[in-house]
Design an enzyme around this catalytic site. Structure first.
Site, mmCIF file in Angstrom:
data_model
loop_
_atom_site.group_PDB
_atom_site.id
_atom_site.type_symbol
_atom_site.label_atom_id
_atom_site.label_comp_id
_atom_site.label_asym_id
_atom_site.label_seq_id
_atom_site.Cartn_x
_atom_site.Cartn_y
_atom_site.Cartn_z
ATOM 1 N N GLY A 40 0.825 -1.204 0.000
ATOM 2 C CA GLY A 40 0.000 0.000 0.000
ATOM 3 C C GLY A 40 0.858 1.251 0.000
ATOM 4 N N GLY A 42 -0.790 4.538 0.132
ATOM 5 C CA GLY A 42 -1.563 5.704 0.571
ATOM 6 C C GLY A 42 -0.751 6.410 1.640
ATOM 7 N N ALA A 44 -0.634 6.003 4.808
ATOM 8 C CA ALA A 44 -0.008 5.093 5.772
ATOM 9 C C ALA A 44 1.195 4.393 5.134
ATOM 10 C CB ALA A 44 -1.035 4.073 6.271
ATOM 11 N N GLY A 45 1.002 3.826 3.946
ATOM 12 C CA GLY A 45 2.062 3.034 3.314
ATOM 13 C C GLY A 45 3.233 3.882 2.841
ATOM 14 N N HIS A 266 -21.191 8.733 5.984
ATOM 15 C CA HIS A 266 -20.926 10.175 6.020
ATOM 16 C C HIS A 266 -22.194 10.942 5.659
ATOM 17 C CE1 HIS A 266 -19.089 14.025 5.328
ATOM 18 N NE2 HIS A 266 -17.888 13.560 5.606
ATOM 19 N N SER A 284 -17.249 17.381 1.415
ATOM 20 C CA SER A 284 -16.507 17.367 2.673
ATOM 21 C C SER A 284 -17.276 17.935 3.867
ATOM 22 C CB SER A 284 -15.231 18.180 2.487
ATOM 23 O OG SER A 284 -14.633 18.406 3.736
ATOM 24 N N ARG A 330 -20.420 12.508 12.662
ATOM 25 C CA ARG A 330 -21.040 12.002 11.434
ATOM 26 C C ARG A 330 -22.188 11.034 11.673
ATOM 27 N NH1 ARG A 330 -15.390 11.317 8.050
ATOM 28 N NH2 ARG A 330 -15.115 13.560 7.856
ATOM 29 N N ARG A 435 -15.555 7.410 13.567
ATOM 30 C CA ARG A 435 -14.368 8.253 13.428
ATOM 31 C C ARG A 435 -14.777 9.714 13.303
ATOM 32 N NH1 ARG A 435 -11.855 10.669 9.186
ATOM 33 N NH2 ARG A 435 -12.889 9.529 7.518
ATOM 34 N N LEU A 441 -6.567 10.857 8.281
ATOM 35 C CA LEU A 441 -5.263 11.264 7.748
ATOM 36 C C LEU A 441 -4.267 11.340 8.902
ATOM 37 C CD1 LEU A 441 -6.340 14.036 5.193
ATOM 38 C CD2 LEU A 441 -6.175 11.576 4.858
HETATM 39 C C1 LIG Z 1 -13.705 11.137 -0.596
HETATM 40 C C2 LIG Z 1 -12.979 10.983 0.708
HETATM 41 C C3 LIG Z 1 -12.529 12.093 1.390
HETATM 42 C C4 LIG Z 1 -11.853 11.942 2.597
HETATM 43 N N1 LIG Z 1 -11.428 13.063 3.256
HETATM 44 C C5 LIG Z 1 -10.761 12.923 4.432
HETATM 45 C C6 LIG Z 1 -10.294 14.061 5.124
HETATM 46 O O1 LIG Z 1 -10.453 15.188 4.709
HETATM 47 N N2 LIG Z 1 -9.634 13.862 6.297
HETATM 48 C C7 LIG Z 1 -9.409 12.627 6.811
HETATM 49 O O2 LIG Z 1 -8.790 12.514 7.869
HETATM 50 N N3 LIG Z 1 -9.835 11.529 6.140
HETATM 51 C C8 LIG Z 1 -10.499 11.646 4.970
HETATM 52 N N4 LIG Z 1 -10.929 10.526 4.318
HETATM 53 C C9 LIG Z 1 -10.502 9.199 4.777
HETATM 54 C C10 LIG Z 1 -9.055 8.962 4.332
HETATM 55 O O3 LIG Z 1 -8.872 9.481 3.053
HETATM 56 C C11 LIG Z 1 -8.667 7.485 4.315
HETATM 57 O O4 LIG Z 1 -9.091 6.846 5.475
HETATM 58 C C12 LIG Z 1 -7.147 7.355 4.223
HETATM 59 O O5 LIG Z 1 -6.655 8.128 3.156
HETATM 60 C C13 LIG Z 1 -6.727 5.907 4.063
HETATM 61 O O6 LIG Z 1 -5.326 5.888 3.887
HETATM 62 P P1 LIG Z 1 -4.542 4.511 3.839
HETATM 63 O O7 LIG Z 1 -3.121 4.841 3.616
HETATM 64 O O8 LIG Z 1 -4.875 3.715 5.049
HETATM 65 O O9 LIG Z 1 -5.155 3.716 2.600
HETATM 66 P P2 LIG Z 1 -5.348 4.123 1.043
HETATM 67 O O10 LIG Z 1 -5.034 5.531 0.759
HETATM 68 O O11 LIG Z 1 -6.704 3.606 0.673
HETATM 69 O O12 LIG Z 1 -4.259 3.280 0.308
HETATM 70 C C14 LIG Z 1 -4.376 1.893 0.132
HETATM 71 C C15 LIG Z 1 -3.190 1.415 -0.667
HETATM 72 O O13 LIG Z 1 -3.168 -0.011 -0.647
HETATM 73 C C16 LIG Z 1 -3.015 -0.518 -1.965
HETATM 74 N N5 LIG Z 1 -3.662 -1.822 -1.974
HETATM 75 C C17 LIG Z 1 -4.911 -2.150 -1.547
HETATM 76 N N6 LIG Z 1 -5.092 -3.485 -1.662
HETATM 77 C C18 LIG Z 1 -3.952 -3.999 -2.160
HETATM 78 C C19 LIG Z 1 -3.519 -5.304 -2.500
HETATM 79 N N7 LIG Z 1 -4.299 -6.382 -2.316
HETATM 80 N N8 LIG Z 1 -2.282 -5.449 -3.027
HETATM 81 C C20 LIG Z 1 -1.458 -4.374 -3.220
HETATM 82 N N9 LIG Z 1 -1.810 -3.120 -2.886
HETATM 83 C C21 LIG Z 1 -3.040 -2.941 -2.362
HETATM 84 C C22 LIG Z 1 -3.629 0.526 -2.869
HETATM 85 O O14 LIG Z 1 -3.119 0.424 -4.164
HETATM 86 C C23 LIG Z 1 -3.200 1.810 -2.141
HETATM 87 O O15 LIG Z 1 -1.881 2.128 -2.530
HETATM 88 C C24 LIG Z 1 -11.628 10.667 3.122
HETATM 89 C C25 LIG Z 1 -12.092 9.550 2.440
HETATM 90 C C26 LIG Z 1 -12.795 9.708 1.258
HETATM 91 C C27 LIG Z 1 -13.359 8.501 0.601
#
Ligand SMILES: Cc1cc2nc3c(=O)[nH]c(=O)nc-3n(C[C@H](O)[C@H](O)[C@H](O)COP(=O)(O)OP(=O)(O)OC[C@H]3O[C@@H](n4cnc5c(N)ncnc54)[C@H](O)[C@@H]3O)c2cc1C
Length: 637
Positions: A40, A42, A44-45, A266, A284, A330, A435, A441
């Site tokens: 991942g 995102g 976190a990753g 939401h 948002s 929410r 949450r 984030l």
């Molecule tokens: C529209 C929207 C707006 C948001 N706005 C906010 C905000 O303003 N503030 C806030 O705090 N939160 C917000 N959130 C929530 C927040 O964006 C997410 O919870 C957060 O970004 C998740 O980050 P992550 O790194 O955990 O995962 P992600 O960003 O979802 O990343 C997941 C990663 O894992 C990879 N992956 C997944 N499965 C596999 C697999 N099987 N094999 C290989 N790779 C894989 C993907 O390719 C990706 O790189 C929002 C969410 C949405 C939907």
């Protein structure tokens, strides 16, 4: 299975410092001897990969997309919380901690949440140093706005594109390490299995999504940062590729799944407008700083919102919750919107929408101010609906957005499989049953920049590792399993598309495991999903071949996992005979229709253990001890 959260002893504010001191260290020269897989990219990753590589570990990073920047985090809009107290309006680490525990309806671990609040301030410093262009006040200080469940402003933002800017920061840090040779990047790979040897996570099996090759990757530890599973509902605000596959496969290899039924709906999304829609769009929560939510006072009023005079409008959130007004958490805002629509007061063609109105704010502050704060969100709304939100109220309705459930982790973010760490939305997280806005984030970056760099060192320094290369029989078994499954999808050759099954699954889950749940509904849904799963394996049509770029095949794998995982969500929801946060069982509500918890019997994390194909999983409970906050009925009045 024993759940040991490994919460350090001592007073809450000192736990993390003390724990970091007690954790073993890997000396800098030895770090290069360890390989770490991060799945991942995102927030976190990317932050974890960059930080671990910076420390000197050899990192291998995987993502589904062609570029790490396409991770769903890029879509985050509103902001990120931190307890800097720049506006001088009463914030502190303690208050952020308290608001988060209360917002989560007292179903999160105190020690984790306190640590999250502590490191929140470092995140802002780190991101500013990377050049993230946060909004600023005229004097140069970073600007803050308000999000739900807080009576002050602690949310840092970059217009309505905060996730994008934060991810560009983390991505730059990651790519710097790619250039340094410390991160090997594997884009367009999908992890399809976790490889466990002698009880330790020692690698993954991934499919190369371009060539179709099933690959083996070995390491000393695996870090899953694979995001949330809101797409089990088919329609959600999540990116289309968000899935449960990586965490569900890890679950099948021994990692317990925590609170799978805790889903966030939401309150402010663009409503569903057609049967063949595939995606929902978030507006948002930051918009509720200025936007006012209302419905017509009388049910069945079909006049256009602009034709309804002030005296005939009900600003129901402001009326019911005068202290928090439109910025209640929410779960509370969503349930109230649904309640109004259920009473026939919804607006728009379907009656499944409420108004979010900026007329007062525009009159008060002027259009340029509103445009500066939310311009890109207004533009997005207009593009999708064809209506100008500067002139007419937005119409919004609740939608699936985030999953608080995820793999169970201890204080070190390690799952019940040794050496398998889980970060970001993929873990069961610090948000309890609901949450607060702008806290995802914060959590993803806290986990990646400031928690895993310490805790993984403690694990590596304190463990013994057998020589395990990718030729190990455990890899061979896993590759065989993955290849057989791929072949099985292609062999069905039925009549229905994968999307068709997914849409049907989503409807069942939304109707019975969505904003309101009943025991009957949950049981009915379970048998419907079992039947749907059986039909899937008889009638799904997956065109194309295995050794090729094949998006239908990719989707088939994800939907097959959703079809199994959905049942786990239903079991979890049925087992939790209380309401809390986003889990609202209609049988458990107060006289004012708020969620009624049962602290005597359900003040725990539910952690489900896989026991074999076709068998019911076993429920384990991690009791939650509240030593620093009092358990109360949440009130936002
Ligand atoms: C529209 C929207 C707006 C948001 N706005 C906010 C905000 O303003 N503030 C806030 O705090 N939160 C917000 N959130 C929530 C927040 O964006 C997410 O919870 C957060 O970004 C998740 O980050 P992550 O790194 O955990 O995962 P992600 O960003 O979802 O990343 C997941 C990663 O894992 C990879 N992956 C997944 N499965 C596999 C697999 N099987 N094999 C290989 N790779 C894989 C993907 O390719 C990706 O790189 C929002 C969410 C949405 C939907």
């Amino acid at each position: 299975m024993r759940l040991d959260a490994k919460i350090p002893a001592g007073p809450l504010p000192q736990k993390w410092d003390r724990h970091r001191f007690e954790l073993k260290l890997v000396n800098p020269a030895n770090r290069r001897k360890y390989d770490i897989i991060v799945v991942g990219t995102g927030l976190a990753g990317a932050s974890a990969s960059a930080s671990l590589a910076e420390l000197g570990y050899n990192v291998k990073t995987y993502c589904i997309h062609d570029s790490p920047r396409r991770a769903h985090s890029i879509a985050a809009q509103g902001g990120i919380n931190a307890a800097k107290n720049y506006p001088n309006d009463g914030d502190s680490i303690w208050r952020l901690f308290y608001d988060t525990v209360k917002g989560g309806d007292f179903r999160a671990r105190e020690a984790n949440v306190y640590r999250l609040a502590q490191v929140s301030n470092w995140i802002i410093d780190q991101c500013v140093a990377q050049g993230v262009p946060f909004a600023r006040e005229y004097g140069g200080l970073l600007a803050n706005r308000s999000f739900g469940g807080a009576q002050l402003s602690r949310t840092f933002y970059a217009r309505g594109q905060t996730g994008q800017q934060l991810l560009l920061g983390a991505y730059s840090a990651l790519m710097r390490q790619v250039a340094n040779g410390k991160v090997s990047l594997f884009p367009r790979r999908e992890m399809l299995d976790l490889v466990v040897v002698n009880g330790q996570a020692r690698g993954i099996v991934a499919r190369n999504l371009v060539s179709g090759e099933v690959e083996r990757h070995a390491a000393h530890a695996v870090v899953l940062c694979t995001g949330g599973y809101g797409n089990v509902y088919y329609l959600s605000t999540n990116a289309k590729a968000c899935n449960v596959t990586a965490t569900f496969r890890a679950y099948k290899r021994g990692a317990s799944f925590g609170n799978p039924c805790f889903t966030q709906i939401h309150p402010t999304c663009i409503p569903v407008h057609g049967t063949y829609q595939s995606k929902l769009t978030l507006m948002s929560e930051s918009l509720r700083n200025d936007g006012r939510v209302w419905v017509p006072r009388t049910g069945g009023d079909k006049r256009a919102p602009s034709q309804i005079p002030e005296a005939e409008r009900d600003y129901f959130l402001e009326r019911k919750y005068p202290s928090f007004g439109n910025l209640v958490p929410r779960d509370v805002a969503s349930r109230n919107a649904k309640e109004q629509c259920d009473q026939g007061k919804g607006v728009g063609e379907t009656g499944l929408a409420v108004c979010l109105d900026f007329a007062d704010a525009i009159r008060r502050d002027g259009r340029p101010v509103i445009e500066k704060k939310y311009g890109n969100l207004f533009q997005m709304y207009e593009k999708i609906t064809g209506e100008d939100p500067y002139g007419t109220p937005m119409m919004i309705y609740p939608a699936v957005h985030y999953t608080m459930g995820g793999l169970w982790v201890d204080y070190n973010l390690m799952s019940t499989v040794d050496g398998l760490f889980v970060l970001g939305e993929a873990n069961f997280s610090d948000h309890g049953a609901n949450r607060l806005g702008a806290s995802a984030l914060m959590q993803g970056l806290a986990d990646g920049y400031f928690v895993i760099p310490y805790t993984i060192g403690g694990y590596l320094a304190g463990s013994r590792f057998a020589e395990v290369a990718d030729g190990h029989p455990a890899f061979t078994d896993s590759v065989k399993l993955v290849q057989e499954r791929v072949a099985k999808f292609l062999a069905v050759n039925g009549r229905r598309t994968v999307d068709d099954f997914h849409r049907q699954l989503g409807l069942v889950m939304w109707d019975h495991c969505g904003m309101a749940r009943t025991n009957d509904g949950l049981e009915k849904a379970r048998s419907q999903i079992q039947a749907l799963r059986a039909e899937f394996w008889q009638d799904v049509r997956v065109p194309g071949a295995a050794g090729d770029f094949n998006q239908s095949l990719e989707k088939a794998g994800r939907v097959a996992d959703f079809l199994e995982f959905a049942e786990l969500m239903l079991l979890d929801a049925r087992a939790r005979q209380e309401s809390c946060g986003g889990h609202f069982n209609e049988a458990f509500q107060t006289e004012e229709n708020e969620a009624r918890r049962d602290d005597a019997n359900f003040c725990h994390v539910a952690a489900w253990e896989f026991t074999g194909e076709g068998q019911d999983p076993v429920l384990h409970k991690e009791p939650l001890a509240f030593e620093n906050v009092h358990l109360t009925q949440r009130s936002y009045k």
